[in-house]
Design an enzyme around this catalytic site. Structure first.
Site, short mmCIF file in Angstrom:
data_model
loop_
_atom_site.label_atom_id
_atom_site.label_comp_id
_atom_site.label_asym_id
_atom_site.label_seq_id
_atom_site.Cartn_x
_atom_site.Cartn_y
_atom_site.Cartn_z
N ASP A 30 0.85 -1.19 0.00
CA ASP A 30 0.00 0.00 0.00
C ASP A 30 0.89 1.24 0.00
O ASP A 30 1.95 1.24 0.63
CB ASP A 30 -0.90 0.02 1.24
CG ASP A 30 -2.16 0.86 1.07
OD1 ASP A 30 -2.05 2.01 0.61
OD2 ASP A 30 -3.25 0.37 1.41
N ASP A 41 -7.29 -6.06 -3.00
CA ASP A 41 -8.22 -5.22 -2.24
C ASP A 41 -7.72 -3.78 -2.23
O ASP A 41 -7.76 -3.09 -1.21
CB ASP A 41 -8.37 -5.75 -0.82
CG ASP A 41 -9.54 -5.11 -0.07
OD1 ASP A 41 -10.47 -4.62 -0.74
OD2 ASP A 41 -9.51 -5.11 1.17
N HIS A 99 -10.26 0.92 -6.55
CA HIS A 99 -11.47 0.37 -7.15
C HIS A 99 -11.79 0.98 -8.51
O HIS A 99 -12.96 1.01 -8.92
CB HIS A 99 -12.65 0.57 -6.20
CG HIS A 99 -12.65 -0.39 -5.05
ND1 HIS A 99 -11.51 -0.77 -4.41
CD2 HIS A 99 -13.66 -1.05 -4.43
CE1 HIS A 99 -11.81 -1.62 -3.44
NE2 HIS A 99 -13.11 -1.81 -3.44
#
Length: 216
Positions: free
Chosen positions: A71, A141, A144
């Site tokens: 991340d 994850d 998006h």
């Protein structure tokens, strides 16, 4: 019977900042536990504050492998100011930018799992481009949008060992969910269409696929 985390791990998961509901967390934990039997690292794209990282780290600890989490910690699109998923507590007061890294570190420390996780801080495509080892699990994850979700799949799925598991979060087939789940849904369809994966589980918006062959 699927593996279930110990009560203290489940409590740490539920106490952490994040958006994954408990039923999807349990499904992810079961997938991570199965994937860890390959003896390879478990990788997550999209750390945020470490809610799901707790589950991957505990599964990795039990199997004697490492959990990796990727991340840049500046927040994805829907977590920026003005959006429903924005949390003002994650904003660096000096820079005025999101910085979830300190919260993530506190999350791992409180759960007693720091030594079982390697945090890779940076952009997912850049890290994937220099990664050269096999993985037992890839959990997508992150961002998006089609650009980000597609890049996460393209960058990391080639490193997934045969028999390894690809988990995709926020898979929403309905067009009304364009911003929150249509890009992950398209990644899910793309993985199935590749001929390299078979779906083995679906819980809420979480899909788990097993790599059965190299991509065509």
């Amino acid at each position: 019977m699927p593996a279930i985390p110990q009560p203290e791990i489940l409590a740490a998961f539920e106490a952490a900042k994040g958006f994954m509901p408990a039923d999807e967390g349990l499904a992810l934990y079961a997938a991570a536990t199965e994937a860890a039997r390959l003896g390879l690292p478990l990788l997550e794209v999209g750390t945020y504050c470490g809610r799901s990282t707790i589950l991957l780290a505990d599964a990795a600890r039990a199997a004697g492998v490492t959990a990796l989490t990727v991340d840049h910690h500046r927040g994805s699109e829907e977590q920026q100011p003005g959006w429903d998923y924005h949390d003002p507590e994650t904003v660096d007061p000096e820079l005025g930018l999101m910085d979830t890294l300190p919260t993530f570190r506190r999350t791992l420390h409180r759960a007693g799992l720091e030594e079982h996780v390697v945090a890779l801080v940076g952009r997912s495509p850049q890290i994937a481009a220099v990664w050269n080892g096999p993985l037992g699990l890839v959990f997508v994850d992150g961002g998006h949008t089609d650009e980000h979700a597609g890049a996460d799949y393209e960058g990391w799925s080639p490193h997934l060992a045969e028999g390894g598991l690809l988990a995709i979060h926020d898979v929403f087939p309905e067009p009304a969910d364009e911003f929150t789940g249509q890009a992950p849904y398209r990644v899910y369809l793309r993985a199935l269409a590749s001929g390299a994966f078979d779906e083995i589980a679906a819980t809420g918006s979480l899909r788990v696929l097993r790599r059965t062959a190299p991509a065509r």
